[in-house]
Structures are given as structure tokens and as C-alpha cells.
Scaffold this motif. Structure first.
Motif, PDB file in Angstrom:
ATOM      1  N   GLY A  48      42.854  42.822  89.847  1.00 25.48           N
ATOM      2  CA  GLY A  48      43.132  44.061  89.126  1.00 25.48           C
ATOM      3  C   GLY A  48      43.225  43.834  87.629  1.00 25.48           C
ATOM      4  O   GLY A  48      42.706  44.634  86.828  1.00 25.48           O
ATOM      5  N   PHE A  49      43.871  42.749  87.245  1.00 23.14           N
ATOM      6  CA  PHE A  49      44.003  42.412  85.826  1.00 23.14           C
ATOM      7  C   PHE A  49      42.636  42.155  85.203  1.00 23.14           C
ATOM      8  O   PHE A  49      42.351  42.614  84.092  1.00 23.14           O
ATOM      9  N   TRP A  50      41.779  41.431  85.929  1.00 27.75           N
ATOM     10  CA  TRP A  50      40.444  41.129  85.414  1.00 27.75           C
ATOM     11  C   TRP A  50      39.637  42.407  85.199  1.00 27.75           C
ATOM     12  O   TRP A  50      38.986  42.583  84.167  1.00 27.75           O
ATOM     13  N   LYS A  51      39.686  43.308  86.161  1.00 33.97           N
ATOM     14  CA  LYS A  51      38.947  44.563  86.021  1.00 33.97           C
ATOM     15  C   LYS A  51      39.455  45.366  84.823  1.00 33.97           C
ATOM     16  O   LYS A  51      38.668  46.003  84.105  1.00 33.97           O
ATOM     17  N   LYS A  52      40.759  45.297  84.581  1.00 34.74           N
ATOM     18  CA  LYS A  52      41.344  46.032  83.454  1.00 34.74           C
ATOM     19  C   LYS A  52      40.849  45.480  82.131  1.00 34.74           C
ATOM     20  O   LYS A  52      40.450  46.240  81.239  1.00 34.74           O
ATOM     21  N   ILE A  53      40.849  44.143  81.976  1.00 33.96           N
ATOM     22  CA  ILE A  53      40.424  43.594  80.688  1.00 33.96           C
ATOM     23  C   ILE A  53      38.907  43.717  80.510  1.00 33.96           C
ATOM     24  O   ILE A  53      38.425  43.783  79.380  1.00 33.96           O
ATOM     25  N   CYS A  54      38.164  43.771  81.617  1.00 32.49           N
ATOM     26  CA  CYS A  54      36.727  44.034  81.496  1.00 32.49           C
ATOM     27  C   CYS A  54      36.497  45.432  80.909  1.00 32.49           C
ATOM     28  O   CYS A  54      35.625  45.623  80.050  1.00 32.49           O
ATOM     29  N   GLU A  55      37.282  46.380  81.343  1.00 32.52           N
ATOM     30  CA  GLU A  55      37.182  47.728  80.789  1.00 32.52           C
ATOM     31  C   GLU A  55      37.574  47.747  79.317  1.00 32.52           C
ATOM     32  O   GLU A  55      36.918  48.389  78.493  1.00 32.52           O
ATOM     33  N   GLU A  56      38.636  47.024  78.977  1.00 33.76           N
ATOM     34  CA  GLU A  56      39.107  46.997  77.592  1.00 33.76           C
ATOM     35  C   GLU A  56      38.073  46.404  76.651  1.00 33.76           C
ATOM     36  O   GLU A  56      37.966  46.821  75.489  1.00 33.76           O
ATOM     37  N   HIS A  57      37.313  45.440  77.136  1.00 30.35           N
ATOM     38  CA  HIS A  57      36.318  44.757  76.303  1.00 30.35           C
ATOM     39  C   HIS A  57      34.902  45.293  76.533  1.00 30.35           C
ATOM     40  O   HIS A  57      33.946  44.725  75.993  1.00 30.35           O
ATOM     41  N   SER A  58      34.790  46.358  77.323  1.00 31.44           N
ATOM     42  CA  SER A  58      33.468  46.917  77.660  1.00 31.44           C
ATOM     43  C   SER A  58      32.531  45.820  78.148  1.00 31.44           C
ATOM     44  O   SER A  58      31.356  45.748  77.762  1.00 31.44           O
ATOM     45  N   PHE A  59      33.061  44.969  79.002  1.00 30.65           N
ATOM     46  CA  PHE A  59      32.309  43.827  79.523  1.00 30.65           C
ATOM     47  C   PHE A  59      31.524  44.275  80.748  1.00 30.65           C
ATOM     48  O   PHE A  59      32.103  44.650  81.770  1.00 30.65           O
ATOM     49  N   SER A  60      30.207  44.258  80.650  1.00 32.35           N
ATOM     50  CA  SER A  60      29.375  44.848  81.698  1.00 32.35           C
ATOM     51  C   SER A  60      28.379  43.887  82.338  1.00 32.35           C
ATOM     52  O   SER A  60      27.478  44.309  83.055  1.00 32.35           O
ATOM     53  N   ILE A  61      28.505  42.575  82.070  1.00 31.32           N
ATOM     54  CA  ILE A  61      27.601  41.626  82.712  1.00 31.32           C
ATOM     55  C   ILE A  61      27.834  41.668  84.225  1.00 31.32           C
ATOM     56  O   ILE A  61      28.961  41.472  84.688  1.00 31.32           O
ATOM     57  N   PRO A  62      26.803  41.917  85.023  1.00 29.86           N
ATOM     58  CA  PRO A  62      26.989  42.050  86.475  1.00 29.86           C
ATOM     59  C   PRO A  62      27.489  40.751  87.112  1.00 29.86           C
ATOM     60  O   PRO A  62      26.984  39.666  86.806  1.00 29.86           O
ATOM     61  N   HIS A  63      28.474  40.877  87.981  1.00 28.77           N
ATOM     62  CA  HIS A  63      28.975  39.717  88.715  1.00 28.77           C
ATOM     63  C   HIS A  63      29.740  40.182  89.938  1.00 28.77           C
ATOM     64  O   HIS A  63      30.291  41.284  89.969  1.00 28.77           O
ATOM     65  N   SER A  64      29.749  39.326  90.960  1.00 32.07           N
ATOM     66  CA  SER A  64      30.539  39.579  92.163  1.00 32.07           C
ATOM     67  C   SER A  64      31.887  38.905  92.006  1.00 32.07           C
ATOM     68  O   SER A  64      31.986  37.803  91.456  1.00 32.07           O
ATOM     69  N   LEU A  65      32.931  39.564  92.488  1.00 33.58           N
ATOM     70  CA  LEU A  65      34.291  39.036  92.379  1.00 33.58           C
ATOM     71  C   LEU A  65      34.744  38.571  93.756  1.00 33.58           C
ATOM     72  O   LEU A  65      34.683  39.326  94.735  1.00 33.58           O
ATOM     73  N   VAL A  66      35.189  37.317  93.821  1.00 30.73           N
ATOM     74  CA  VAL A  66      35.567  36.699  95.088  1.00 30.73           C
ATOM     75  C   VAL A  66      36.972  36.118  94.963  1.00 30.73           C
ATOM     76  O   VAL A  66      37.332  35.581  93.912  1.00 30.73           O
ATOM     77  N   ALA A  67      37.748  36.217  96.025  1.00 30.95           N
ATOM     78  CA  ALA A  67      39.103  35.671  96.027  1.00 30.95           C
ATOM     79  C   ALA A  67      39.074  34.152  96.134  1.00 30.95           C
ATOM     80  O   ALA A  67      38.325  33.589  96.947  1.00 30.95           O
ATOM     81  N   GLY A  68      39.892  33.498  95.330  1.00 30.70           N
ATOM     82  CA  GLY A  68      39.987  32.046  95.378  1.00 30.70           C
ATOM     83  C   GLY A  68      40.827  31.575  96.553  1.00 30.70           C
ATOM     84  O   GLY A  68      41.491  32.369  97.229  1.00 30.70           O
ATOM     85  N   GLY A  69      40.804  30.269  96.782  1.00 30.22           N
ATOM     86  CA  GLY A  69      41.590  29.675  97.850  1.00 30.22           C
ATOM     87  C   GLY A  69      42.791  28.936  97.295  1.00 30.22           C
ATOM     88  O   GLY A  69      43.095  29.020  96.105  1.00 30.22           O
ATOM     89  N   SER A  70      43.456  28.169  98.137  1.00 30.53           N
ATOM     90  CA  SER A  70      44.656  27.442  97.732  1.00 30.53           C
ATOM     91  C   SER A  70      44.334  26.141  96.998  1.00 30.53           C
ATOM     92  O   SER A  70      45.239  25.451  96.528  1.00 30.53           O
ATOM     93  N   SER A  71      43.063  25.787  96.901  1.00 35.78           N
ATOM     94  CA  SER A  71      42.617  24.598  96.175  1.00 35.78           C
ATOM     95  C   SER A  71      41.258  24.886  95.557  1.00 35.78           C
ATOM     96  O   SER A  71      40.608  25.874  95.913  1.00 35.78           O
ATOM     97  N   ARG A  72      40.819  24.023  94.646  1.00 36.39           N
ATOM     98  CA  ARG A  72      39.508  24.232  94.048  1.00 36.39           C
ATOM     99  C   ARG A  72      38.417  24.127  95.111  1.00 36.39           C
ATOM    100  O   ARG A  72      37.449  24.890  95.095  1.00 36.39           O
ATOM    101  N   PHE A  73      38.575  23.179  96.018  1.00 38.06           N
ATOM    102  CA  PHE A  73      37.602  23.026  97.100  1.00 38.06           C
ATOM    103  C   PHE A  73      37.428  24.338  97.863  1.00 38.06           C
ATOM    104  O   PHE A  73      36.309  24.797  98.099  1.00 38.06           O
ATOM    105  N   LEU A  74      38.537  24.960  98.246  1.00 40.02           N
ATOM    106  CA  LEU A  74      38.463  26.198  99.017  1.00 40.02           C
ATOM    107  C   LEU A  74      37.961  27.357  98.168  1.00 40.02           C
ATOM    108  O   LEU A  74      37.275  28.254  98.676  1.00 40.02           O
TER     109      LEU A  74
END
Length: 229
Positions: free
Chosen positions: A59-85
Motif C-alpha cells: 500500500g505504501f509503495w502504491k501511494k508513493i508511486c502516485e505521489e511521484h507519478s511513477f508509471s513504469i509498468p511492473h508486477s508487484l509480488v509479496a516477498g518471503g521471510s528470506s531473500r531466497f524465498l
């Protein structure tokens, strides 16, 4: 071959001592993470970008994307409990079975177009393209008792990102159980018995981790204007 980039930004910013995670801090008037995504989009406008962030940050990321008019297309994925995951989640989000994928630290915004391209080209021909730089300082190997011995620095490299792979192979590599020896994506790939291929990097391709890194990043930005399209 289709190209993908999995940008991993799951850090909490503990060493930075800032009120928000380091990937959201600004240099040149824009969050670090946006600079990083832009670098890959500029390097290849057709690349498919997958951004891996903690679920609680979406939610925070989507908010700052709006604030900066950041429109580069990308998919948003949830991270895991480690970098590997987190990387595994990013790879799993790519529906394709064939292609090339660059895995990159979200807080390395100074990667050049030339390095990105070189890593993709190496991966296309040899299965992987791991960005590295030579050591500048002398090094010594220290044992458990504190004794040390000289090592030839020309036999060692510092590893950066992107680490780029043929998609089918790296997906297979990440199907294993996570081990403590997996220090980066290259070691996961190597665990399959596959040799990694190296690509010459650049010392300015820094990973921003500490307040001192922020100062250096502003210096690099003022000197080279690397984010100008």
C-alpha cells in the motif's frame, strides 16, 4: 528470448537508521527503488519487471508511486521471510517457462545499461551472467583461531547484481530447500552443478545500505547524472 527482471527490495533499513526502509529513501528527488526500476526499463523498454516487496509495504509503495507519478509498468509480488524465498516468489510470478531473467537488488540504482545488456547476453549464451568486480585491497584469510595468511587478490571477485539466468534453469534451481550456503542467486544455480559465467561490473554499481552510502550516491548522481533518459 523474452527478458524479465526480478527486483528484490525486502530490506528493513536497520543499518540505515531511517524512519522508512532504505529502498524508499530519495536521491535526486526520487526514491532509490524507482531509479532502479527505471534503469532496467531504459535498458530494454520491452522488459517485464517484477518487483518483490514485503506484503505490508504494498500500500505504501502504491501511494508513493502516485505521489511521484511513477508509471513504469511492473508486477508487484509479496516477498518471503528470506531473500531466497523472495526471489523464488518473484520467479514463480513469471508465467513463462522460457526466456532470460535478471535478478537485481532494489537498492543498486547505479547499474548501467551496458552491464545489464552484457549480463543478458552472457546468460543467453552460457546459462548465466553474474556481475563481478575485482578487489582493490590486499586480502588475508583468517581461521577460527585468528591466524591469517595472505591470499592473491587476483583470484577473487566481489559479486554484484544483476545476476542473470536462463529462466528455465534458474526456476529449477530454486525448487530446492533453502540452505545457509545460499549467499546469492549464483550459489543456488551453482548447487545444481552448473558453472556460473562472470560479467565485468563497475565499482559505482553500489548497494546502498548505510548513511555513508547515501552520501556517496548523491555524489555519483551529481557527477554522472546516471538517471537521465
Amino acid at each position: 528470448m523474452k527478458r524479465f527482471a526480478v527486483i528484490v527490495a525486502g530490506g528493513s533499513g536497520t543499518r540505515m537508521g531511517a524512519p522508512v526502509a532504505k529502498q524508499y529513501l530519495s536521491i535526486g528527488g526520487m526514491p532509490i527503488l524507482m531509479h532502479t526500476l527505471r534503469k532496467f526499463q531504459v535498458a530494454d523498454p520491452n522488459i517485464k519487471l517484477v518487483l518483490v516487496l514485503p506484503q505490508s509495504d504494498h500500500g505504501f509503495w502504491k501511494k508513493i508511486c502516485e505521489e511521484h507519478s511513477f508509471s513504469i509498468p511492473h508486477s508487484l509480488v509479496a516477498g518471503g521471510s528470506s531473500r531466497f524465498l523472495s526471489v523464488k516468489n518473484g520467479l514463480d510470478a513469471i508465467g513463462e517457462k522460457e526466456g532470460l531473467v535478471a535478478i537485481h537488488d532494489g537498492v543498486r540504482p547505479f547499474v548501467s545499461k551496458e552491464i545489464i545488456e552484457a549480463s543478458f547476453e552472457m546468460a543467453a549464451s552460457r546459462g548465466s551472467g553474474i556481475v563481478v568486480v575485482p578487489l582493490k585491497d590486499s586480502i588475508r584469510k583468517v581461521d577460527a583461531n585468528g591466524a591469517s595468511k595472505f591470499e592473491k587478490r587476483d583470484q577473487f571477485r566481489l559479486v554484484q547484481t544483476p545476476q542473470t539466468f536462463q529462466l528455465a534453469k534458474i526456476k529449477v534451481a530454486f525448487e530446492v530447500e533453502e540452505f545457509s550456503d545460499f549467499t546469492d542467486d549464483a550459489t543456488v544455480y551453482e548447487y545444481q552443478g552448473w558453472q556460473v559465467a562472470l560479467v565485468e561490473g563497475d565499482p559505482s554499481n553500489i548497494k546502498i545500505t548505510t548513511p555513508e552510502d547515501m552520501d556517496f550516491a548523491e555524489f555519483l548522481l551529481s557527477r554522472s547524472k546516471p538517471f537521465t533518459e
